[in-house]
Design a protein around this motif. Structure first.
Motif, PDB file in Angstrom:
ATOM      1  N   ASN A  93      16.990  58.579  23.653  1.00  0.00           N
ATOM      2  CA  ASN A  93      16.807  58.679  25.297  1.00  0.00           C
ATOM      3  C   ASN A  93      16.259  59.936  25.633  1.00  0.00           C
ATOM      4  OD1 ASN A  93      17.556  56.172  26.880  1.00  0.00           O
ATOM      5  ND2 ASN A  93      19.273  56.513  25.334  1.00  0.00           N
ATOM      6  N   ARG A 104      11.007  53.567  25.345  1.00  0.00           N
ATOM      7  CA  ARG A 104      12.051  53.154  25.773  1.00  0.00           C
ATOM      8  C   ARG A 104      12.028  51.931  26.612  1.00  0.00           C
ATOM      9  NH1 ARG A 104      14.200  57.899  29.177  1.00  0.00           N
ATOM     10  NH2 ARG A 104      12.247  59.314  28.589  1.00  0.00           N
ATOM     11  N   TYR A 127      13.963  48.501  25.098  1.00  0.00           N
ATOM     12  CA  TYR A 127      14.789  47.879  26.053  1.00  0.00           C
ATOM     13  C   TYR A 127      14.335  46.496  26.045  1.00  0.00           C
ATOM     14  CZ  TYR A 127      17.545  46.371  30.208  1.00  0.00           C
ATOM     15  OH  TYR A 127      18.322  45.893  31.143  1.00  0.00           O
ATOM     16  N   ILE A 150      17.814  53.208  30.852  1.00  0.00           N
ATOM     17  CA  ILE A 150      16.857  53.876  30.189  1.00  0.00           C
ATOM     18  C   ILE A 150      16.600  55.445  30.506  1.00  0.00           C
ATOM     19  CG2 ILE A 150      15.662  51.661  29.099  1.00  0.00           C
ATOM     20  CD1 ILE A 150      13.131  52.406  30.794  1.00  0.00           C
ATOM     21  N   TYR A 192      16.763  50.070  20.154  1.00  0.00           N
ATOM     22  CA  TYR A 192      17.985  50.503  20.516  1.00  0.00           C
ATOM     23  C   TYR A 192      19.105  50.195  19.157  1.00  0.00           C
ATOM     24  CZ  TYR A 192      16.844  52.339  25.001  1.00  0.00           C
ATOM     25  OH  TYR A 192      16.246  53.116  25.998  1.00  0.00           O
TER      26      TYR A 192
END
Length: 220
Positions: A140, A148, A152, A175, A219
């Motif tokens: 992050n 990101r 996501y 995020i 992630y």
């Protein structure tokens, strides 16, 4: 329909738990999008994630939520809380339909106290989570918002190509960016033909392009 014993054998856990603990277990089903528990809720059970995908997030002192990780089987939920005897430290939500095995703390305390195999099992799991948490925080902090956002979108749609009714405000918080920046990135993805926004939904048109944008550093 699979039984508790089926799941334990599937993940090679049948020899870890004595019969009394297995008898105290219950199977829980959760629908996609549901919240299992929130940060600060009382923790009275340990959960074994045996099917589906969940999202773990934390709430900052400023009231912003930040994604810590997405989890798929096999994994434990509530292990740190069990060891520390504390409330849940994160919020856990279902991304897909979930199946979990629920074990009451009192059954573990009564039957597993001093069990070296179980203690080693917990130690390995918790240690792995601390490593993952450090990696996710770096993710992050160090990666561009474009990466990101792509990550996501992919993580939230493991078995489909549509993100239903996403809240862009929540997505931005999760995020770690602003609503405006997120909207600009989504517009960029849409212009590239990777996604399409329609009636509050986001359709993923080119998952390969999103994977390339994320650099496969999603992630998970």
């Amino acid at each position: 329909m699979q039984t508790i014993e089926d799941y334990l054998h599937q993940y090679e856990l049948a020899d870890l738990f004595p019969p009394a603990v297995i008898e105290a277990m219950h199977i829980e089903h959760h629908a996609a999008g549901s919240r299992l528990f929130s940060q600060g809720d009382a923790a009275e059970h340990l959960y074994l994630l045996v099917k589906g995908k969940l999202k773990i997030s934390m709430l900052s002192p400023e009231g912003k939520r930040l994604i810590l990780a997405f989890k798929t089987p096999f994994d434990l939920v509530g292990d740190i809380e069990y060891v520390q005897k504390c409330p849940f430290i994160n919020t856990v939500e279902a991304v897909t339909e979930l199946v979990l095995l629920r074990i009451p703390h009192h059954a573990l305390d009564h039957e597993m106290s001093g069990n070296s195999l179980f203690q080693q099992f917990l130690l390995e799991t918790i240690t792995r989570k601390f490593v993952t948490k450090a990696q996710e925080l770096n993710f992050n902090l160090l990666y561009a918002v474009d990466v990101r956002v792509a990550s996501y979108l992919l993580s939230m749609t493991p078995d489909k190509s549509r993100l239903e009714s996403p809240s862009l405000v929540d997505m931005a918080d999760l995020i770690g960016t602003s609503y405006r920046h997120l909207n600009r990135v989504l517009q960029k993805f849409e212009q590239a033909g990777w996604i399409q926004r329609n009636n509050g939904k986001i359709d993923l048109l080119d998952r390969d392009a999103l994977f390339n944008q994320a650099g496969h550093n999603i992630y998970e």
